[in-house]
Design an enzyme around this catalytic site. Structure first.
Site, PDB file in Angstrom:
ATOM      1  N   ARG A  54     -72.324 -46.257 -38.042  1.00 15.53           N
ATOM      2  CA  ARG A  54     -73.434 -44.849 -38.088  1.00 15.53           C
ATOM      3  C   ARG A  54     -74.534 -45.290 -39.036  1.00 15.53           C
ATOM      4  O   ARG A  54     -75.470 -45.045 -38.390  1.00 15.53           O
ATOM      5  CB  ARG A  54     -72.545 -43.599 -38.330  1.00 15.53           C
ATOM      6  CG  ARG A  54     -71.468 -43.329 -37.568  1.00 15.53           C
ATOM      7  CD  ARG A  54     -70.830 -41.699 -37.611  1.00 15.53           C
ATOM      8  NE  ARG A  54     -72.125 -40.986 -37.271  1.00 15.53           N
ATOM      9  CZ  ARG A  54     -72.934 -40.286 -38.190  1.00 15.53           C
ATOM     10  NH1 ARG A  54     -72.785 -40.534 -39.653  1.00 15.53           N
ATOM     11  NH2 ARG A  54     -73.582 -39.525 -37.874  1.00 15.53           N
ATOM     12  N   GLU A  63     -67.192 -27.969 -25.988  1.00 14.23           N
ATOM     13  CA  GLU A  63     -66.867 -29.276 -26.240  1.00 14.23           C
ATOM     14  C   GLU A  63     -67.089 -30.007 -27.565  1.00 14.23           C
ATOM     15  O   GLU A  63     -67.723 -31.114 -27.549  1.00 14.23           O
ATOM     16  CB  GLU A  63     -67.325 -30.231 -25.065  1.00 14.23           C
ATOM     17  CG  GLU A  63     -67.234 -29.793 -23.697  1.00 14.23           C
ATOM     18  CD  GLU A  63     -67.980 -30.537 -22.657  1.00 14.23           C
ATOM     19  OE1 GLU A  63     -69.002 -31.276 -23.114  1.00 14.23           O
ATOM     20  OE2 GLU A  63     -67.783 -30.581 -21.411  1.00 14.23           O
ATOM     21  N   PRO A  64     -66.602 -29.350 -28.685  1.00 18.91           N
ATOM     22  CA  PRO A  64     -66.931 -29.806 -29.899  1.00 18.91           C
ATOM     23  C   PRO A  64     -66.217 -31.168 -30.296  1.00 18.91           C
ATOM     24  O   PRO A  64     -65.048 -31.370 -30.018  1.00 18.91           O
ATOM     25  CB  PRO A  64     -66.642 -28.597 -30.722  1.00 18.91           C
ATOM     26  CG  PRO A  64     -65.549 -28.001 -30.428  1.00 18.91           C
ATOM     27  CD  PRO A  64     -65.750 -28.140 -28.856  1.00 18.91           C
ATOM     28  N   GLY A  65     -66.865 -31.967 -30.700  1.00 23.55           N
ATOM     29  CA  GLY A  65     -66.140 -33.428 -31.127  1.00 23.55           C
ATOM     30  C   GLY A  65     -66.557 -33.537 -32.574  1.00 23.55           C
ATOM     31  O   GLY A  65     -65.570 -33.703 -33.602  1.00 23.55           O
ATOM     32  N   CYS A  76     -72.746 -60.611 -41.847  1.00 22.13           N
ATOM     33  CA  CYS A  76     -74.131 -61.468 -41.936  1.00 22.13           C
ATOM     34  C   CYS A  76     -75.389 -60.793 -41.189  1.00 22.13           C
ATOM     35  O   CYS A  76     -75.725 -61.553 -40.242  1.00 22.13           O
ATOM     36  CB  CYS A  76     -73.778 -62.788 -41.375  1.00 22.13           C
ATOM     37  SG  CYS A  76     -72.148 -63.754 -42.236  1.00 22.13           S
TER      38      CYS A  76
HETATM   39  C1  LIG Z   1     -70.697 -36.386 -27.027  1.00 18.54           C
HETATM   40  C2  LIG Z   1     -70.431 -34.979 -26.221  1.00 18.54           C
HETATM   41  C3  LIG Z   1     -69.930 -34.210 -26.767  1.00 18.54           C
HETATM   42  C4  LIG Z   1     -69.455 -33.912 -28.372  1.00 18.54           C
HETATM   43  O1  LIG Z   1     -70.557 -33.850 -29.197  1.00 18.54           O
HETATM   44  P1  LIG Z   1     -70.412 -33.474 -30.548  1.00 18.54           P
HETATM   45  O2  LIG Z   1     -71.794 -33.587 -31.248  1.00 18.54           O
HETATM   46  O3  LIG Z   1     -69.331 -34.568 -31.217  1.00 18.54           O
HETATM   47  O4  LIG Z   1     -69.802 -32.076 -30.836  1.00 18.54           O
HETATM   48  C5  LIG Z   1     -69.445 -33.069 -26.026  1.00 18.54           C
HETATM   49  N1  LIG Z   1     -69.910 -32.986 -24.644  1.00 18.54           N
HETATM   50  C6  LIG Z   1     -70.309 -34.003 -24.117  1.00 18.54           C
HETATM   51  C7  LIG Z   1     -70.701 -34.223 -22.655  1.00 18.54           C
HETATM   52  C8  LIG Z   1     -70.758 -35.197 -24.910  1.00 18.54           C
HETATM   53  O5  LIG Z   1     -71.106 -36.189 -24.337  1.00 18.54           O
END
Ligand SMILES: *Cc1c(COP(=O)(O)O)cnc(C)c1O
Length: 426
Positions: free
Chosen positions: A314, A275-277, A346
């Site tokens: 961030r 699950e890469p984001g 502000c």
């Molecule tokens: C946030 C999250 C991700 C993605 O994480 P990244 O660091 O963006 O790759 C994958 N799985 C779960 C359950 C998350 O909460």
């Protein structure tokens, strides 16, 4: 690698000059590169070649419909963490059997939405949540495929706000109690246990914490199988970090991560999900701002820009570093300068960088925040009644606004006035 490069001293997004987008769209704005999204997705897909796998993009990193469609066209699955994200994934054309539902607080309405619309699996994070999924599935007369998210008590060695795999974090069930919770899952109606889930944090810059967690998952897989559970899918979460500071960091590559996954888990013959984001979206986006004023303080120069913490939170939230570059490079031989780069909000927290060495800039110059594609636009707000900034997607020599800037009127008209204040109603 990304597709935001200089040509003759001017920053381009793929084949489009960033200056041209700024002229048409106005600043500030987010700008994404299709080629970078595609490249990063493929790096993961190829890293797991030879094993049955699905790359489920963690869409909380950047969830514009145009981005989801770009990835869905490559066969990406989606990892969603809310009913809204589930609806977004479906609206982008992602079939239910490619959508994974994560998160510690799924409500009954969200569970029903996913069971009705189709779901690959729920990653269950607690016993009460498991009971809720069981109840909703039973009521609907369907079977909910589930994994249980285990918390392996591994230190991800990342920022505390994005570490999720230690026992003090709210995520998953302690791995020491896994056997008991899997036995409970097997006894409940409406549930079909199919695998194990783990996600230890975000912006990890080493493979060792992943490997430690996955070794525990491998052991658990064998123990659970011995108890009669049909474990056939392992969801390994996301979390691989990106080089925010080009000059001094090089996190492991997807191919190295993939090789480690195969080495540690390959013998189990499970389907692998990741699950890469951040790694897919982070360097696929920049935030472009304009310098409003260069202000001289007592002992420093401030660069006051038109983007702020509400647009990119961030730095304020995670002390995050973003490389900040001029859209038009300085002429050679120009004196360098040092700036505190701040927004107009502000709050002193509205500071993007302190004492940053860069080329000299003047009012009206454009700058770009690199690595702003993940956890950028999605975390923005209208604080100070600043409109959400537009998102632009580039593909080769084309670009399109994929979310436009709202007008002040649109923002104001989202509020409604109760009858007792409405002057016109008497
Ligand atoms: C946030 C999250 C991700 C993605 O994480 P990244 O660091 O963006 O790759 C994958 N799985 C779960 C359950 C998350 O909460």
């Amino acid at each position: 690698m990304d597709h935001f490069l200089y040509r003759d001293g001017e920053l381009f997004a793929e084949d489009v000059p960033v200056k041209e987008i700024a002229a048409q769209v106005g600043t500030p704005f987010y700008c994404y590169s299709t080629a970078t999204f595609e490249r990063h997705f493929r790096l993961f897909d190829e890293a797991l070649e030879g094993t049955d796998h699905l790359v489920c993009y963690a869409m909380k990193a950047a969830s514009n419909q145009a981005i989801l469609k770009t990835l869905a066209a490559l066969g990406a699955g989606m990892d969603v963490v809310s009913g809204g994200e589930y609806a977004r994934a479906k609206a982008a054309g992602v079939p239910g059997n490619k959508i994974v539902f994560s998160g510690v607080g799924k409500t009954e309405d969200e569970i029903e939405l996913a069971l009705t619309g189709g779901i690959r699996q729920f990653n269950v994070e607690s016993e009460p949540e498991m009971a809720a999924i069981s109840a909703v599935a039973s009521r609907l007369g369907v079977e909910a495929p589930i994994t249980i998210r285990v918390n392996p008590d591994v230190d991800a060695k990342t920022h505390a706000k994005i570490a999720t795999g230690k026992s003090e974090n709210k995520f998953g069930i302690p791995i020491s109690r896994a056997k008991e919770v899997y036995a409970l899952a097997a006894s409940l109606p409406g549930l079909k246990v199919i695998g194990i889930d783990v996600h230890i944090g975000s912006q990890l810059t080493q493979l060792a914490p992943f490997e430690a967690a996955y070794k525990k998952v491998a052991e658990l897989t064998e123990q659970l199988r011995a108890e009669g559970h049909d474990i056939k899918r392992l969801d390994l979460g996301g979390g691989l970090g990106i080089p925010y500071e080009r000059s001094n960091s090089a996190p492991p590559l997807p191919v190295e991560y993939g090789a480690m996954v195969k080495r540690v888990l390959g013998h189990l013959n499970c389907e692998i999900e990741i699950e890469p984001g951040r790694l897919i979206a982070g360097n696929a986006g920049i935030m472009v701002c304009k310098v409003i004023y260069v202000k001289s303080g007592e002992d420093r120069e401030f660069l006051i820009v038109d983007g702020a913490m509400n647009d990119l939170i961030r730095p304020a939230m995670y002390e995050a570093h973003h490389d900040i570059v001029p859209v038009v490079e300085a002429e050679p031989g120009q004196e360098p300068a040092q700036y505190d780069i701040v927004g107009p909000v502000c709050e002193s927290g509205d500071t993007f960088a302190k004492g940053r060495n860069m080329a000299q800039l003047a009012d009206g110059d454009l700058i770009a925040f690199r690595s702003a594609g993940a956890y950028g636009a999605v975390m923005s707000s209208e604080y100070n009644t600043r409109p959400l900034i537009p998102e632009v997607l580039v593909k080769d020599d084309q670009f399109a606004v994929i979310r436009r800037r709202p007008t002040y009127e649109e923002m104001i008209n989202r509020d409604s006035i109760p009858e007792w204040l409405d002057q016109t109603s008497d």
